[in-house]
Enzyme design. Structure first.
Site: not given
Ligand code: SD4
Length: 331
Positions: A190, A242
């Site tokens: 993300t 995360g």
């Molecule tokens: C989530 N924080 O949907 C996001 C996931 C993530 O790279 O960081 N993906 O929980």
């Protein structure tokens, strides 16, 4: 005194070496009193989760040309939304269990205006739709079909977000349908971005396709103001990557900004944020979270659960991929 050590164009250093001192101007009258400086001396800077060099460079271009922090973060994260090889953001993102790519994004400006889209399909740039929600509606969040229809109204085009590559991998995944969070292996990319412009104003944006093969309808932290992103122009900003469920439980980004308000440096605040999460998850090692933060002085910091998380920083001193310290040391 200006230090030129950021100039190593793509070098990696440890955040510990570069982390800023604790903010010194904390007014002791009250805990809630702000530890901040005036913005006039703050130089433009942009940071983003992970080593997104092109996205941060694009954001820096905006800042360098005296654009706003808000324009910088939108322009910057759009680079990743458009990258079909990034399978956790925008087009090319991994689908949910049913094979649908659903996107989450939010944006926040210096005046605490904010906008978000949740679980939106078929639109390549959710960050721009989030900005439209902020600027063109009386609301903060639009979800699902409502968000998508609003995007069409605003002139966004329908786009197939499921690339051949992501489709192929999803079909492979369906053979076992095992849902596991994979630490730092492509599952957490993300992009959360924070910028300070020439006026000293702060803005942030965060955009993702969420966890790969998530349950249909699942939304994580990334589009939730306070969880995946928070900005307070008097104090600073924070953003997360995360396993979103854990970030939501502690309202992570808001927590970090509040910790900076109480006088902690961005580095200390990020560390405390991760520690709060780990306190609720004693002994658990099966998830990763990374936080980054910037304060009003332009000092930055980051911290994560497991080694491997980095953030990219771009300023007049150059740019750098910064390794951050972690709660677990590995293993
Ligand atoms: C989530 N924080 O949907 C996001 C996931 C993530 O790279 O960081 N993906 O929980």
């Amino acid at each position: 005194m200006r230090r030129r050590k950021f100039l190593k164009k793509s070098g990696l250093s440890t955040a510990g070496l570069l982390s800023a001192p604790v903010l010194a101007s904390c007014n002791t009258k009250s805990n809630a009193t702000v530890a901040q400086t005036t913005s006039s001396s703050t130089k433009p800077i942009v940071i983003c989760t992970w080593n997104f060099m092109n996205a941060s460079a694009k954001a820096w271009e905006v800042l360098e040309n005296e654009g706003s922090a808000l324009d910088a973060v939108e322009t910057g994260v759009k680079v990743e939304e458009a990258d079909i090889n990034n399978q956790t953001v925008g087009i090319g993102g991994r689908p949910d269990r049913e094979g649908r790519v659903t996107l989450d994004a939010c944006i926040m400006d210096k005046d605490a205006n904010c906008g978000a889209v949740l679980c939106m399909e078929n639109i390549a740039h959710p960050i721009s739709v989030a900005r439209k929600v902020m600027e063109e509606t009386p609301h903060v969040m639009l979800a699902g079909l409502g968000a998508e229809l609003f995007a069409y109204e605003q002139g966004f085009e329908k786009t197939n977000l499921l690339t051949e590559q992501s489709k192929k991998e999803w079909e492979e995944w369906k053979k076992t349908s095992k849902y596991e969070t994979i630490i730092n292996i492509e599952n957490h990319d993300t992009i959360g971005m924070l910028a300070i412009d020439a006026n000293g104003d702060i803005a942030g944006g965060c955009t993702t396709s969420g966890m790969g093969y998530k349950m249909a309808g699942r939304v994580g932290d990334s589009p939730i103001i306070g969880a995946g992103l928070f900005v307070d122009n008097e104090i600073g900003g924070a953003t997360a990557t995360g396993v979103g469920e854990e970030v939501v439980r502690t309202v992570g980004s808001f927590l970090i900004v509040e910790l900076m308000r109480q006088g902690k440096s961005p580095q200390e605040a990020c560390e405390e944020g991760v520690k709060r999460i780990m306190k609720k998850n004693e002994g658990r090692k099966d998830f990763q979270i990374g936080f980054i933060a910037v304060n009003k002085k332009g000092e930055t910091g980051g911290y994560c659960v497991h080694p491997g998380f980095t953030y990219r920083e771009y300023s007049e001193n150059g740019h750098e991929n910064k390794a951050v310290e972690s709660f677990y040391q590995g293993g």
